[in-house]
Design a protein around this motif. Structure first.
Motif, PDB file in Angstrom:
ATOM      1  N   ASP A   1      -2.931   4.798   2.110  1.00 56.16           N
ATOM      2  CA  ASP A   1      -3.928   5.005   1.067  1.00 56.16           C
ATOM      3  C   ASP A   1      -4.952   3.879   1.151  1.00 56.16           C
ATOM      4  OD1 ASP A   1      -5.421   5.436  -1.158  1.00 56.16           O
ATOM      5  OD2 ASP A   1      -3.836   5.016  -2.617  1.00 56.16           O
ATOM      6  N   ASN A   2      -6.138   4.188   1.633  1.00 59.59           N
ATOM      7  CA  ASN A   2      -7.189   3.187   1.802  1.00 59.59           C
ATOM      8  C   ASN A   2      -8.252   3.276   0.719  1.00 59.59           C
ATOM      9  OD1 ASN A   2      -6.164   2.009   4.210  1.00 59.59           O
ATOM     10  ND2 ASN A   2      -6.944   3.756   5.380  1.00 59.59           N
ATOM     11  N   SER A   3      -7.878   3.786  -0.445  1.00 54.12           N
ATOM     12  CA  SER A   3      -8.841   3.896  -1.535  1.00 54.12           C
ATOM     13  C   SER A   3      -9.207   2.525  -2.109  1.00 54.12           C
ATOM     14  CB  SER A   3      -8.270   4.784  -2.652  1.00 54.12           C
ATOM     15  OG  SER A   3      -7.046   4.255  -3.140  1.00 54.12           O
ATOM     16  N   THR A   4      -8.303   1.557  -1.992  1.00 51.84           N
ATOM     17  CA  THR A   4      -8.570   0.201  -2.486  1.00 51.84           C
ATOM     18  C   THR A   4      -9.031  -0.719  -1.371  1.00 51.84           C
ATOM     19  OG1 THR A   4      -6.891   0.470  -4.225  1.00 51.84           O
ATOM     20  CG2 THR A   4      -7.605  -1.772  -3.715  1.00 51.84           C
ATOM     21  N   PHE A   5      -8.382  -0.646  -0.215  1.00 52.21           N
ATOM     22  CA  PHE A   5      -8.708  -1.498   0.924  1.00 52.21           C
ATOM     23  C   PHE A   5      -9.130  -0.621   2.108  1.00 52.21           C
ATOM     24  CE2 PHE A   5      -5.165  -3.287  -1.496  1.00 52.21           C
ATOM     25  CZ  PHE A   5      -5.675  -4.527  -1.873  1.00 52.21           C
TER      26      PHE A   5
ATOM     27  N   ILE B   1     -15.602  -7.450   0.126  1.00 51.87           N
ATOM     28  CA  ILE B   1     -15.245  -7.299   1.547  1.00 51.87           C
ATOM     29  C   ILE B   1     -13.830  -6.756   1.624  1.00 51.87           C
ATOM     30  CG2 ILE B   1     -15.051  -8.481   3.771  1.00 51.87           C
ATOM     31  CD1 ILE B   1     -16.852 -10.684   2.599  1.00 51.87           C
ATOM     32  N   ARG B   2     -13.686  -5.489   1.875  1.00 54.40           N
ATOM     33  CA  ARG B   2     -12.370  -4.837   1.861  1.00 54.40           C
ATOM     34  C   ARG B   2     -11.679  -4.869   3.221  1.00 54.40           C
ATOM     35  NH1 ARG B   2     -11.944  -1.902  -3.028  1.00 54.40           N
ATOM     36  NH2 ARG B   2     -13.520  -2.763  -4.420  1.00 54.40           N
TER      37      ARG B   2
ATOM     38  N   GLN C   1       0.826  -1.205   0.000  1.00 49.00           N
ATOM     39  CA  GLN C   1       0.000   0.000   0.000  1.00 49.00           C
ATOM     40  C   GLN C   1       0.865   1.261   0.000  1.00 49.00           C
ATOM     41  OE1 GLN C   1      -2.684  -1.599   3.439  1.00 49.00           O
ATOM     42  NE2 GLN C   1      -3.847   0.059   2.460  1.00 49.00           N
ATOM     43  N   SER C   2       0.347   2.279  -0.645  1.00 48.71           N
ATOM     44  CA  SER C   2       1.018   3.581  -0.606  1.00 48.71           C
ATOM     45  C   SER C   2       0.832   4.189   0.786  1.00 48.71           C
ATOM     46  CB  SER C   2       0.422   4.516  -1.665  1.00 48.71           C
ATOM     47  OG  SER C   2       0.642   3.996  -2.959  1.00 48.71           O
TER      48      SER C   2
ATOM     49  N   ILE D   1      -5.893  -5.221  -8.722  1.00 50.70           N
ATOM     50  CA  ILE D   1      -5.528  -6.501  -8.140  1.00 50.70           C
ATOM     51  C   ILE D   1      -6.695  -7.477  -8.165  1.00 50.70           C
ATOM     52  CG2 ILE D   1      -6.086  -5.787  -5.792  1.00 50.70           C
ATOM     53  CD1 ILE D   1      -3.250  -8.158  -6.950  1.00 50.70           C
ATOM     54  N   TYR D   2      -7.935  -6.989  -7.986  1.00 54.84           N
ATOM     55  CA  TYR D   2      -9.095  -7.876  -7.998  1.00 54.84           C
ATOM     56  C   TYR D   2      -9.312  -8.455  -9.396  1.00 54.84           C
ATOM     57  CZ  TYR D   2      -9.936  -5.456  -3.608  1.00 54.84           C
ATOM     58  OH  TYR D   2      -9.802  -4.927  -2.353  1.00 54.84           O
TER      59      TYR D   2
END
Length: 555
Positions: free
Chosen positions: A92-96, A224-225, A47-48, A360-361
């Motif tokens: 950076d929680n934009s993906t997870f 489900i992140r 993660q960034s 990634i998904y």
């Protein structure tokens, strides 16, 4: 001595509900660990992040850190500048929404925990493979499988709710240990419950649910992140196995090898009853099993007056049984190399998703989809060309495709991903073949130990894969492709030393394997013809070799 009358009897029993139960239960079991094996891409992703400097520290020169920074600068009392290590970061929680990376701060000097998390699962498999294999050969396939499933269910459900990184890592290691009975012992049990005419397609279908569950898991990850809920939900399907465990039967091959003919008879009678077929009388079946199947030689434990050093030597000799005879030694060495390289490449390509400019998904879902044609097409390929040629061809093709990745310009990420997916499809074909091939090459007497030790080597390769992709690949994007591509080409060349096993019944003992030439033995003959031929040609030679092997086992 005919080592395959169990196959002959299984062939007399029509395929039906009994085979469906055995295959369905073991195939569902083999798919469930997919979520844990691939969990690293969602649980500990790269993660960034930016360093969060203390706003109360008036010495801070610049509180706006750049991405990936592990230090911030302060001004000391003597007007000099000094770097201070970060203790807090903004991710950076934009993906997870929540990952183990952000929750446990697995960055900078703690970043190695990410690769360790992915590797510990495979290390658990590595440690357990020879031990579980021995236990399954000694105490039975079903017993070890059932205990493994029970432990896997418990560990899987609690794995997402542990409080700190040491507890998570320990649990992941233990889940890796349970992978062996749940996946590998189930595969052996399923294969040994099938007659030889359907064994090739059964060997492929046993791992087909794994492919489907990879796609399902990517869907779970997308919806489900939060890593804790993700691992819980992904573990819930394992509860579906419980009803099947009550009805599952022991491998008739194993029962005969252990000399438990009455129990083998009961299993065969149940299979015959469920499948609406018939068998000879009980006495005739027992006579057939006793007269044609030679049980594994039994070694006395602690003979009277035997010293502890002699016992130790005997135990050490048993550990090297896979290298004791020429053909068994060739099988072991070549399969060890193949399992090592194939799994290293299989998981290496999976973990490489973070090095590509792709969601990634989508990447994980595409990996699962690329396995579908490889699983569906492999049966007609094996039926037409056997085992050896498709294995070599798929390995060489995988190597060529992955080496092509190194020639693609960095701005053509789509082409890199295409080659990676094509390589994953080819290595999936190799993986499907090698598990079937290995289970057919090893005799029943040491099949679980042989496949488990080969599987142990595969875990060495898969344990190295995260470090190759996370460290080597992060600095040199082309390096993983060279390592994986070059490795599979070497494995393909080594596979030329093996012989094809299509249309051959399973050998039950080492003596039978060594007493006949596998390159010319009974190819294309029916089970009945094979039974008659081996009973005429091999008894004296096989019996003599059996005696020689037992003499070598004595201290």
């Amino acid at each position: 001595m005919d080592a395959n009358q169990v196959d002959v009897l299984l062939s007399k029993i029509r395929i039906g509900k009994w085979n469906l139960l055995q295959t369905l239960t073991t195939s569902v079991a083999s798919s469930l660990p997919a979520a844990h094996a691939l969990a690293g891409v969602f649980v500990v992703p790269r993660q960034s992040y930016v360093c969060r400097s203390s706003q109360e520290d008036l010495r801070v020169v610049n509180s706006n850190s750049s991405d990936g920074t592990c230090n911030y600068i302060i001004k000391t009392e003597d007007d000099s500048y000094q770097e201070v290590p970060c203790t807090e970061w903004d991710f950076d929680n934009s993906t997870f929404t929540r990952t183990l990376t952000s929750e446990q701060l697995l960055v900078c000097d703690r970043e190695h925990y990410r690769a360790l998390y992915m590797s510990l699962y495979m290390i658990g498999v590595l440690v357990a493979s020879p031990v579980i294999g021995y236990l399954a050969d000694r105490f039975g396939r079903k017993r070890i499988f059932v205990w493994g499933v029970a432990c896997f269910i418990v560990l899987g459900l609690i794995s997402g709710w542990l409080p700190n990184i040491p507890a998570v890592l320990i649990c992941r290691f233990l889940i890796g240990i349970m992978h062996v009975p749940v996946v590998k012992i189930s595969y052996i049990l399923g294969m040994e419950s099938c007659p030889p005419e359907v064994r090739p397609i059964a060997g492929i279908l046993l791992y087909f649910p794994w492919t489907i569950y990879v796609c399902i898991f990517s869907g779970f990850g997308y919806l489900i992140r939060d890593w804790r809920w993700l691992m819980t939900v992904a573990s819930l399907p394992s509860l579906l196995l419980i009803p099947g465990l009550w009805l599952l039967d022991e491998s008739p091959h194993w029962l005969v090898v252990r000399g438990r003919y009455r129990e083998a008879l009961q299993v065969l009678k149940k299979a015959s009853r469920w499948n609406n077929s018939s068998l000879p009388s009980d006495e005739e079946v027992i006579l057939i099993l006793k007269s044609t199947a030679v049980p594994a030689p039994k070694i006395k434990h602690e003979e009277e007056g035997e010293k502890w050093l002699s016992i130790l030597k005997r135990k050490a000799s048993d550990l090297f049984i896979l290298f004791r005879t020429p053909r068994l030694r060739t099988i072991s060495l070549v399969l060890h190399l193949n399992f090592f390289v194939i799994d290293m490449t299989y998981y290496g390509v999976t973990y490489s998703g973070g090095n590509f400019d792709i969601d990634i998904y989508s990447y994980i879902a595409l990996l699962g989809l690329t396995e579908v044609p490889s699983r569906l097409l492999i049966h007609p390929i094996l039926s037409r060309f056997g085992r050896k040629i498709p294995l070599i061809a798929s390995l060489m093709t995988t190597g060529a495709v992955l080496l092509c990745v190194t020639a693609v310009p960095k701005d053509m990420q789509w082409l890199m991903v295409t080659f990676a997916l094509l390589g994953r499809m080819c290595i999936s074909i190799s993986s499907s073949i090698i598990y079937l091939f290995g289970s057919e090459l090893f005799p029943t007497e040491v099949r679980t130990r042989g496949v488990s030790c080969s599987f142990m080597m595969s875990r060495v390769g898969s344990s190295l894969a995260p470090f190759i992709t996370e460290y080597l690949g992060y600095n040199y994007q082309w390096a993983p492709s060279v390592v994986f591509g070059g490795g599979v080409i070497i494995a393909g060349l080594a596979s030329m030393a093996l012989w094809d096993t299509s249309n051959m019944a399973l050998p039950d003992t080492i003596a039978f394997l060594e007493s006949t030439d596998p390159r010319t033995r009974l190819r294309g003959k029916s089970n009945k013809e094979e039974s008659e031929t081996t009973s005429l040609k091999s008894p004296a030679k096989a019996t003599k070799l059996e005696e020689e092997i037992q003499l070598k086992e004595k201290p």
